[in-house]
Design a protein around this motif. Sequence first.
Motif, mmCIF file in Angstrom:
data_model
loop_
_atom_site.group_PDB
_atom_site.id
_atom_site.type_symbol
_atom_site.label_atom_id
_atom_site.label_comp_id
_atom_site.label_asym_id
_atom_site.label_seq_id
_atom_site.Cartn_x
_atom_site.Cartn_y
_atom_site.Cartn_z
ATOM 1 N N GLY A 284 0.826 -1.200 0.000
ATOM 2 C CA GLY A 284 0.000 0.000 0.000
ATOM 3 C C GLY A 284 0.859 1.248 0.000
ATOM 4 N N SER A 285 0.598 2.140 0.925
ATOM 5 C CA SER A 285 1.365 3.390 1.002
ATOM 6 C C SER A 285 2.390 3.362 2.138
ATOM 7 C CB SER A 285 0.410 4.573 1.204
ATOM 8 O OG SER A 285 -0.354 4.404 2.397
ATOM 9 N N ARG A 329 -1.725 -2.410 5.754
ATOM 10 C CA ARG A 329 -2.622 -1.261 5.634
ATOM 11 C C ARG A 329 -2.235 -0.166 6.614
ATOM 12 N NH1 ARG A 329 -7.724 -4.561 8.230
ATOM 13 N NH2 ARG A 329 -7.046 -4.499 10.394
#
Length: 329
Positions: A284-285, A329
């Motif tokens: 993800g980020s 996440r």
Amino acid sequence: MLRLTHYAQGGGCACKIPAGELENVLAGFGLTPPKNPLGELLVGTETGDDAAVVRIEGDTAIVSTADFFTPVVDDAYDWGRIAAANALSDVYAMGGRPLVALNVLCWPRENLPYEIAREVLKGGADVARQAGCHLAGGHSVNGAEPMYGMAVTGLADPARLMRNNAGRPGLPLSLTKPIGSGVLNNRHKATGEMFPQAIDIMTRLNADAGRAALEAGVRCATDVTGFGLLGHLYKLARSSDVTAVLDAAAVPLMEGAREAVRDGYVPGGSRRNLEWVAPHTGIGSTDEETLLLLADAQTSGGLLIAGEIPGAPVIGELIPRNRHTIMIR
């Protein structure tokens, strides 16, 4: 002060052979069952679990493991305590109780006095005593680098084993110790800075956590050591044929760990762990600093449990398998 950590290339569980390389070595390495064995092998090499388990009669199984490593701290007594707690942890991670341990010692006798070895062994003996585990001799050799650990035999109920391949969708993931010992130990080796909080965590037995997990009916667990949280989570999810969703913000960190990463004290083993799991992980980020912490090579870390126990933060969950083995996440 004599710097024990300067007598070894690596330190603690960060000196382990990288997981990917080890799996390549063992690929296709099938073991032929012995003739007329005295017990039934319940846990072997198939899933890379924490220890071997052999049933010797109906409700009794033997848990067998060995673990040793180079100095992780400069204080000889603390190194012995950490190494012993780390070796005993494999038995707790399987749902067992340690019964007897044997010392494993490699000592550069021409470079380090035996008085230091005695302190290492004393640290190990004190932790074994705390665990209620007999300590009965062992084996020693002369070598280029100091190494210490234990071979441990424990007992378990075969019907209540905790295995790394027993995860199921819908189970929460809990972690019983904060992570960050790899980067803090690496900083200690480079600078001599002391991190008492890390030593307290590394010498803490996983006995209470293992007992609480059994009481909660947990059947899937592993301990977090040299392959880092991400590496051991990857093995658990892969073996259980599920995907692990990890909430990075919920993972507890040791005091000073994030600063150690920012200042560049990342062990090579932690970077290799991240390289190994990256192809199987949806990041993800998540920033690189956090990823390195999640992959940080731990020494005598906590239990990673598919379930919940009092006092252990929930850091994620298991879901049905998708294209990623881990999702952050």
